[in-house]
Design a protein around this motif. Structure first.
Motif, mmCIF file in Angstrom:
data_model
loop_
_atom_site.group_PDB
_atom_site.id
_atom_site.type_symbol
_atom_site.label_atom_id
_atom_site.label_comp_id
_atom_site.label_asym_id
_atom_site.label_seq_id
_atom_site.Cartn_x
_atom_site.Cartn_y
_atom_site.Cartn_z
ATOM 1 N N ASP A 138 120.945 -86.300 22.621
ATOM 2 C CA ASP A 138 121.668 -87.263 23.443
ATOM 3 C C ASP A 138 122.549 -86.450 24.382
ATOM 4 O OD1 ASP A 138 120.606 -89.600 22.313
ATOM 5 O OD2 ASP A 138 122.000 -89.483 20.628
ATOM 6 N N MET A 139 122.149 -86.391 25.648
ATOM 7 C CA MET A 139 122.785 -85.486 26.593
ATOM 8 C C MET A 139 124.141 -85.999 27.059
ATOM 9 S SD MET A 139 120.701 -83.008 26.724
ATOM 10 C CE MET A 139 121.444 -82.114 28.103
ATOM 11 N N LEU A 140 125.073 -85.064 27.232
ATOM 12 C CA LEU A 140 126.366 -85.385 27.830
ATOM 13 C C LEU A 140 126.206 -85.364 29.350
ATOM 14 C CD1 LEU A 140 128.817 -83.266 25.631
ATOM 15 C CD2 LEU A 140 127.962 -85.583 25.248
ATOM 16 N N PRO A 141 126.824 -86.306 30.066
ATOM 17 C CA PRO A 141 126.617 -86.408 31.518
ATOM 18 C C PRO A 141 127.475 -85.435 32.325
ATOM 19 C CG PRO A 141 128.089 -88.143 30.815
ATOM 20 C CD PRO A 141 127.687 -87.405 29.558
ATOM 21 N N VAL A 142 127.573 -84.204 31.834
ATOM 22 C CA VAL A 142 128.416 -83.194 32.494
ATOM 23 C C VAL A 142 127.611 -81.914 32.664
ATOM 24 C CG1 VAL A 142 130.512 -81.797 32.364
ATOM 25 C CG2 VAL A 142 130.530 -84.150 31.495
ATOM 26 N N GLU A 143 127.590 -81.386 33.871
ATOM 27 C CA GLU A 143 127.016 -80.077 34.148
ATOM 28 C C GLU A 143 128.158 -79.075 34.090
ATOM 29 O OE1 GLU A 143 125.440 -78.716 38.179
ATOM 30 O OE2 GLU A 143 123.607 -79.273 37.088
ATOM 31 N N CYS A 144 128.039 -78.108 33.202
ATOM 32 C CA CYS A 144 129.150 -77.186 32.916
ATOM 33 C C CYS A 144 128.973 -75.891 33.704
ATOM 34 C CB CYS A 144 129.209 -76.916 31.426
ATOM 35 S SG CYS A 144 129.396 -78.398 30.419
ATOM 36 N N VAL A 145 129.636 -75.776 34.812
ATOM 37 C CA VAL A 145 129.512 -74.611 35.693
ATOM 38 C C VAL A 145 130.658 -73.641 35.411
ATOM 39 C CG1 VAL A 145 129.384 -73.801 38.079
ATOM 40 C CG2 VAL A 145 128.437 -76.048 37.451
ATOM 41 N N VAL A 146 130.316 -72.373 35.223
ATOM 42 C CA VAL A 146 131.318 -71.321 35.072
ATOM 43 C C VAL A 146 131.123 -70.331 36.215
ATOM 44 C CG1 VAL A 146 132.284 -69.523 33.594
ATOM 45 C CG2 VAL A 146 131.306 -71.592 32.562
ATOM 46 N N ARG A 147 132.207 -70.003 36.867
ATOM 47 C CA ARG A 147 132.157 -69.114 38.034
ATOM 48 C C ARG A 147 133.016 -67.881 37.800
ATOM 49 N NH1 ARG A 147 130.257 -72.453 42.308
ATOM 50 N NH2 ARG A 147 130.462 -74.676 41.838
ATOM 51 N N GLY A 148 132.414 -66.711 38.027
ATOM 52 C CA GLY A 148 133.162 -65.468 38.003
ATOM 53 C C GLY A 148 133.406 -64.931 39.399
ATOM 54 N N ARG A 149 132.667 -65.480 40.366
ATOM 55 C CA ARG A 149 132.777 -65.100 41.773
ATOM 56 C C ARG A 149 132.871 -66.368 42.602
ATOM 57 N NH1 ARG A 149 132.633 -59.249 42.942
ATOM 58 N NH2 ARG A 149 132.272 -58.399 40.861
ATOM 59 N N GLY A 203 139.372 -78.826 41.186
ATOM 60 C CA GLY A 203 140.755 -79.005 40.777
ATOM 61 C C GLY A 203 141.429 -77.743 40.284
ATOM 62 N N VAL A 204 140.714 -76.609 40.242
ATOM 63 C CA VAL A 204 141.295 -75.344 39.800
ATOM 64 C C VAL A 204 141.814 -74.595 41.024
ATOM 65 C CG1 VAL A 204 140.898 -73.156 38.622
ATOM 66 C CG2 VAL A 204 139.687 -75.223 37.865
ATOM 67 N N SER A 205 143.127 -74.452 41.142
ATOM 68 C CA SER A 205 143.734 -73.767 42.282
ATOM 69 C C SER A 205 143.433 -72.270 42.228
ATOM 70 C CB SER A 205 145.251 -73.976 42.291
ATOM 71 O OG SER A 205 145.553 -75.343 42.480
ATOM 72 N N LEU A 206 143.137 -71.685 43.397
ATOM 73 C CA LEU A 206 142.772 -70.279 43.470
ATOM 74 C C LEU A 206 143.639 -69.563 44.495
ATOM 75 C CD1 LEU A 206 138.877 -70.709 43.427
ATOM 76 C CD2 LEU A 206 140.338 -69.972 41.542
ATOM 77 N N PRO A 207 143.742 -68.224 44.408
ATOM 78 C CA PRO A 207 144.557 -67.465 45.362
ATOM 79 C C PRO A 207 144.051 -67.624 46.791
ATOM 80 C CG PRO A 207 143.945 -66.111 43.468
ATOM 81 C CD PRO A 207 143.135 -67.364 43.380
ATOM 82 N N ASP A 208 144.924 -67.441 47.743
ATOM 83 C CA ASP A 208 144.542 -67.483 49.155
ATOM 84 C C ASP A 208 143.720 -66.245 49.514
ATOM 85 O OD1 ASP A 208 145.981 -69.818 49.451
ATOM 86 O OD2 ASP A 208 147.799 -68.797 50.158
ATOM 87 N N GLY A 209 142.928 -66.373 50.563
ATOM 88 C CA GLY A 209 142.272 -65.225 51.170
ATOM 89 C C GLY A 209 140.984 -64.765 50.531
ATOM 90 N N LEU A 210 140.430 -65.522 49.589
ATOM 91 C CA LEU A 210 139.169 -65.115 48.975
ATOM 92 C C LEU A 210 138.020 -65.309 49.954
ATOM 93 C CD1 LEU A 210 139.546 -66.699 45.418
ATOM 94 C CD2 LEU A 210 139.879 -64.301 46.053
ATOM 95 N N VAL A 211 137.060 -64.389 49.929
ATOM 96 C CA VAL A 211 135.878 -64.489 50.787
ATOM 97 C C VAL A 211 134.633 -64.477 49.909
ATOM 98 C CG1 VAL A 211 137.038 -63.405 52.742
ATOM 99 C CG2 VAL A 211 135.739 -61.986 51.132
ATOM 100 N N ASP A 212 133.504 -64.757 50.523
ATOM 101 C CA ASP A 212 132.243 -64.883 49.798
ATOM 102 C C ASP A 212 131.965 -63.642 48.948
ATOM 103 O OD1 ASP A 212 129.831 -65.855 48.932
ATOM 104 O OD2 ASP A 212 128.788 -65.567 50.842
ATOM 105 N N GLY A 213 131.737 -63.854 47.659
ATOM 106 C CA GLY A 213 131.412 -62.765 46.746
ATOM 107 C C GLY A 213 132.586 -62.174 46.009
ATOM 108 N N ASP A 214 133.809 -62.542 46.386
ATOM 109 C CA ASP A 214 134.986 -61.994 45.717
ATOM 110 C C ASP A 214 135.025 -62.402 44.249
ATOM 111 O OD1 ASP A 214 135.991 -60.626 47.844
ATOM 112 O OD2 ASP A 214 137.637 -62.006 48.278
#
Length: 292
Positions: free
Chosen positions: A99-110, A127-138
């Motif tokens: 019985d599947m939960l209706p949530v896709e659990c994404v974890v990001r390291g970059r 909803g997770v606040s992140l530091p300013d100035g991040l660019v693609d791949g950081d």
């Protein structure tokens, strides 16, 4: 294209996976199902042509390797291999129906992909606040959990906050799947790093065994379709070399405006993608992949 399997009925056909149940049963009642990984490839919610040769076997091999390597509770049914139909053996798993939960659990390291776009708009992801100035791949200060609501078939999944997952599945399950997702990602990232790879992000799905109530990882686990793997040495030199379907995404983004039917993939893109899938398994496991 789906297949006719004697004794089995096609219960669901997704973008890249087909689900079968024993003849006369349904997904709602069947205790087991046959999960077949096709060679189809999708990007931007489109199933593309042609398929990627050998992809179904490679993804199945990778899911099973990670499950064993990390010692994860398996969704596999008893005697799964012996009871898997010969025509799809190697790219199918006979699993307990959950019985599947209706949530896709994404974890990001970059920060990359859709997460980068959301960060650029809002300064946060799910909803997770992140530091300013991040660019693609950081690299992020620490891996973050950014869930999505699994929309009904035909609709788009929607990034949501953790608080929304509590509303969707209850506080206990929301906390459990967040903790499991972060834990599995952290362990997998270490294994990947030892192979010279960066696990930029991944997504998991969970369900409960209908008989025991056990919470289990479902569907694919840490595959090239559910994860972004990058070459660590190339990243250190300022290049992103991916071991997933990013080659397909990049080509499609450059050659299609999103209107009408997606164009056919060139043979070169198909072969390069297949080669990257194979190379990933060889890098991780240290053994030649299926088909080599």
């Amino acid at each position: 294209m789906t297949e006719a399997l004697p004794g089995w009925s096609l219960a669901y056909s997704g973008k890249v996976r087909d689900l079968y149940v024993a003849a006369g049963q349904s997904l709602e009642t069947a205790p087991e199902m046959l999960m077949v990984a096709s060679d189809r490839v999708s990007a931007f919610d489109q199933v593309l042509e042609p398929a990627i040769p050998g992809k179904g076997e490679l993804l199945t091999e990778l899911t099973r390797w990670w499950t064993e390597r990390l010692g994860l509770p398996s969704q596999l049914a008893p005697d799964a291999d012996a009871r898997t139909p010969e025509p799809v053996r190697g790219r199918a798993m006979l699993v307990r129906t959950l019985d599947m939960l209706p949530v896709e659990c994404v974890v990001r390291g970059r920060v990359t992909g859709s997460g980068l776009k959301e960060y650029q708009r809002l300064g946060s992801i799910s909803g997770v606040s992140l530091p300013d100035g991040l660019v693609d791949g950081d690299a992020l200060p620490e891996p973050i959990y950014t869930p999505a609501w699994k929309a009904p078939q035909g609709e788009h999944d929607e990034n949501v906050s953790y608080e929304r997952t509590v509303e969707l599945v209850g506080e206990a399950d929301a906390a459990a799947i967040r903790e499991l997702s972060l834990s599995v990602y952290a362990r997998a990232a270490e294994v990947a790093a030892a192979a010279g790879l960066v696990l930029a992000d991944t997504k998991f799905e969970f369900g409960r065994d209908r008989v025991t109530g056990e919470l289990l990882l479902a569907d694919e686990v840490l595959t090239s379709d559910s994860s972004r793997y990058w070459d660590a040495a190339a990243l250190e030199a300022g290049r992103v070399e991916s071991f997933d379907k990013q080659i397909v995404r990049d080509w499609l983004a450059a050659n299609w405006d999103g209107e009408g039917a997606a164009p056919e993939l060139p043979a070169e893109i198909v072969e390069r993608t297949a080669a990257r899938y194979r190379e990933l398994i060889e890098r991780l496991t240290g053994a030649p992949s299926i088909g080599e």
